[in-house]
Design an enzyme around this catalytic site. Structure first.
Site, PDB file in Angstrom:
ATOM      1  N   GLU A 135      -2.025  10.010  14.336  1.00 20.26           N
ATOM      2  CA  GLU A 135      -2.065   9.237  13.096  1.00 20.26           C
ATOM      3  C   GLU A 135      -0.676   9.151  12.466  1.00 20.26           C
ATOM      4  OE1 GLU A 135      -5.919  11.655  13.503  1.00 20.26           O
ATOM      5  OE2 GLU A 135      -3.781  12.011  13.757  1.00 20.26           O
ATOM      6  N   CYS A 154      -2.099  15.430   8.926  1.00 19.79           N
ATOM      7  CA  CYS A 154      -2.417  13.996   8.930  1.00 19.79           C
ATOM      8  C   CYS A 154      -3.299  13.606   7.750  1.00 19.79           C
ATOM      9  CB  CYS A 154      -3.070  13.618  10.256  1.00 19.79           C
ATOM     10  SG  CYS A 154      -1.924  13.806  11.653  1.00 19.79           S
TER      11      CYS A 154
END
Length: 174
Positions: free
Chosen positions: A63, A108
């Site tokens: 991500e 993330c």
């Protein structure tokens, strides 16, 4: 089908399959999961960025790579990506975003939550292939933190076994 080929709108399984193909590009290691992610503008069905674990220098996650690569494509610093994301940006990720890192970068979940401060409201939907196993950092509460902040998390079923097989390649069997 290329990993950068847009799919029919709302083809969640198709985008998850593309994310899984990205995960396969991540080097197998005993110390991390191999994860793939695709950031899509759902309104236009345009792929904004792709990423996989360890694609970029440093201990990068999938991500994070999507956000870094999109920032670069918009000629902005990583911290400014929140201001250039389209209002309907979503992420497809083979594994629940991490809430805790054992070393290195910001989790993330924190990076996704930071996008909510952007002028267009940030990433409001995360499509997940599997929940993160408790191998490295214990229970992952990433999904619950995202949901508590108003981000919709949607499980895309059907690929769990393959995702976990790819994610754990390189791990020592216990």
């Amino acid at each position: 089908m290329s990993v950068s080929t847009p799919l029919a709108s709302l083809d969640h399984e198709g985008y998850m399959k593309q994310a899984l193909e990205l995960a396969k590009q991540s080097p197998p290691k005993p110390t991390n999961f191999r994860v793939g992610a695709i950031m899509v503008d759902e309104a236009s069905n345009r792929i904004l960025a792709t990423g996989y674990t360890l694609e970029l220098p440093g201990n990068t996650h999938a991500e994070q790579c999507c956000l870094l690569k999109y920032a670069a494509s918009q000629n902005v610093e990583e911290e400014q990506v929140v201001h250039v994301l389209p209002p309907s940006a979503v992420i497809f990720t083979t594994m629940e975003p991490c809430n805790k890192r054992s070393a290195g970068n910001i989790p993330c979940v924190e990076k996704i939550l930071a996008t909510l401060k952007g002028v267009n409201g940030g990433i409001k939907t995360v499509y997940l292939g599997v929940t993160e196993p408790e191998k490295f950092v214990g229970e992952n509460v990433g999904r619950s933190r995202l949901e508590a902040a108003g981000i919709v998390c949607i499980h895309v079923p059907g690929l769990e076994n393959e995702i976990l097989k790819v994610a754990t390649a390189g791990h020592v069997a216990t």
